[in-house]
Write an enzyme that holds these catalytic residues in place. Structure first.
Site, PDB file in Angstrom:
ATOM      1  CD  GLU A 227      95.255  27.354 -45.677  1.00 27.12           C
ATOM      2  OE1 GLU A 227      94.201  28.104 -45.489  1.00 27.12           O
ATOM      3  OE2 GLU A 227      95.656  26.933 -45.019  1.00 27.12           O
ATOM      4  CB  CYS A 261      90.756  33.724 -49.817  1.00 29.49           C
ATOM      5  SG  CYS A 261      92.140  33.828 -48.741  1.00 29.49           S
TER       6      CYS A 261
END
Length: 485
Positions: A227, A261
């Site tokens: 990720e 993110c």
């Protein structure tokens, strides 16, 4: 801790302990097989109890690690946001664990053959968690790992030592070491952790580090979920409500001081709407944060190294012709502060040679780029790495369809930012440079499970019936001819 660890401290002691704990977890896992629903539910319930009992302690630790982090934000984005998926897993675990019946080819089904997929736990799963949401991005994967019936080892970020210390203190109150174990330390520990012979490894963090993780795991052929992140763009269509879009972009960018993110990384807006967009984002920030330095709701940049990195982007943008707009509602003196808080900076006229348009920003800096139309915005996005998230604002359904069909990203939120990550029934993950694999909800359960194919043959001699058994002859040729048709 094993006797061989006696006298070792710090990273040396941790390195010694890693392989010992991994071996213990694997042995305990093998003894427990099959891992029933009750055992899985029990671990999920203990996750919830730990977060409920120690949520405030985690929030205080996160604020200490950041220099300042909103207590309310931490309770919302890290504690509550970890409890919710655990409850979702508890509710749906029975359905997720059911074997899936699969079709068998005609006429085998009529003859008594059957096929199914069983979802089995993989074993010991490694989690390398990041610093920006150090609780949620640790517990989120753990929910899927435990729901799937696995054991877990976690390496926490060296940038959040206070949060790591809370984990190391409270986890043994709820889990045995052969169920869940935490490790802290610097890069040496991280490298050794990634080289362990896990049955699966999930890493959340920067793309550069992700490459090293992938290389380390390759020697053991460990399956890896990455990720990562990247530059998540916002397209503001001509039909968008500029005021509403600006408010939602501002909220997403200022959350955790942009250290997300999925934070909107840059905005592509029609050139004749650019001025209004800058004005409305400035207004929205001023309403949410009339002051910043002493505002408990506004989080600090995590450390001076990241603050200086962000300042370097601003200097580079100015040197290359960009206009830097400081959004400082209270007109506060950040230079006189001894902390790492930063106001929002909007960069106008950004160009691709600027570092701010090359690197993931991960802070309160927002480039706004004027484009002629949505097609130009799509072409710009497609000319760069595929992002983790993409955001479209507009009420034109045909334009929305073009954006969704002609861009590729990990996920999309329409008429807002970030929110797709909070939908537990949607897979969360990137693509290409923004990551590989996905988790959350049922998709997380499947990521951390092995889908075992099981075929049951009927009593009849199928090989002979299909012409597979020598000596080959007319039956074989008929089978080939039938398939060739």
């Amino acid at each position: 801790m094993a006797d061989t660890d006696a006298g070792l401290t710090g990273d040396a002691g941790t390195l010694q302990r890693l392989s010992t704990v991994c071996a213990r977890q694997r042995a305990a896992f093998n003894r427990e097989l099959p891992v029933g629903a009750d055992a899985r539910r029990d671990r999920l319930k203990r996750c919830i109890a730990m977060l409920v009992e120690h949520g405030s302690a985690f929030a205080r630790a996160m604020s200490e690690d950041f220099g300042h982090r909103s207590q309310d934000q931490s309770m919302l984005t890290d504690i509550a946001a970890s409890i919710s998926p655990a409850r979702n897993a508890l509710k749906n675990l029975g359905k997720w664990m059911r074997p899936e019946r699969r079709r068998v080819q005609f006429p085998l089904g009529l003859l008594g053959a059957s096929a199914r997929v069983d979802y089995q736990p993989k074993g010991v799963v490694g989690v390398i968690s990041p610093w920006n949401f150090p609780v949620q991005l640790t517990m989120g994967p753990l929910i899927g790992i435990f729901a799937a019936g696995n054991r877990a080892m976690v390496k926490t970020s060296e940038f959040t030592p206070a949060t790591a210390a809370v984990f190391e203190h409270v986890v043994p109150q709820f889990f045995t070491e052969d169920e869940l174990a935490f490790f802290s330390g610097g890069p040496e520990v991280g490298q050794a952790f990634a080289k362990l012979k896990f049955d699966h490894l999930i890493f959340t963090g920067a793309a550069g580090v992700g490459r090293h993780i992938l290389h380390a795991a390759a020697d053991n052929l460990t399956p890896v979920t990455l990720e990562l992140g990247g530059k998540s763009p916002v397209i503001v269509g001509k039909s968008a409500d500029i005021k509403q879009a600006a408010e939602r972009i501002a909220l997403g960018k200022m959350l955790n001081a942009g250290q997300v993110c999925l934070a909107p990384d840059y905005v592509l807006v029609a050139k004749d709407c650019e001025e209004e967009m800058v004005r409305e984002i400035t207004r929205a920030v001023s309403v949410m944060y009339p002051t910043l330095l002493t505002n408990d709701d506004y989080t600090s940049v995590v450390n001076s190294r990241h603050r200086d990195r962000l300042r370097g982007y601003l200097g580079d943008a100015r040197a290359k012709g960009g206009e830097v707009v400081e959004v400082n509602p209270g007109n506060e003196d950040f230079a006189a502060s001894n902390g790492n808080k930063m106001p929002l900076y909007i960069i106008r006229n950004p160009t691709d040679d600027m570092k701010v348009m090359q690197d993931e920003i991960f802070g309160p800096v927002l480039p706004i780029k004027g484009v002629a139309n949505t097609e130009e915005a799509i072409d710009y996005i497609n000319a760069h790495d595929r992002p983790l998230g993409l955001y479209y604002f507009g009420r034109d359904s045909a334009e929305e369809t073009r954006v969704l069909e002609r861009t590729i990203s990990g996920g999309v939120t329409v008429n807002d930012v970030i929110f797709h990550v909070s939908m537990e029934d949607l897979p969360f993950g990137g693509i290409g440079p923004s990551g590989m694999g996905s988790y959350h909800g049922k998709d997380g359960f499947k990521t951390f499970s092995h889908a075992k194919s099981i075929y049951r043959q009927p009593k009849i001699d199928v090989a002979k019936l299909a012409g597979l058994k020598p000596p080959y002859g007319a039956v074989t040729r008929k089978s080939v001819a039938r398939e060739m048709r």
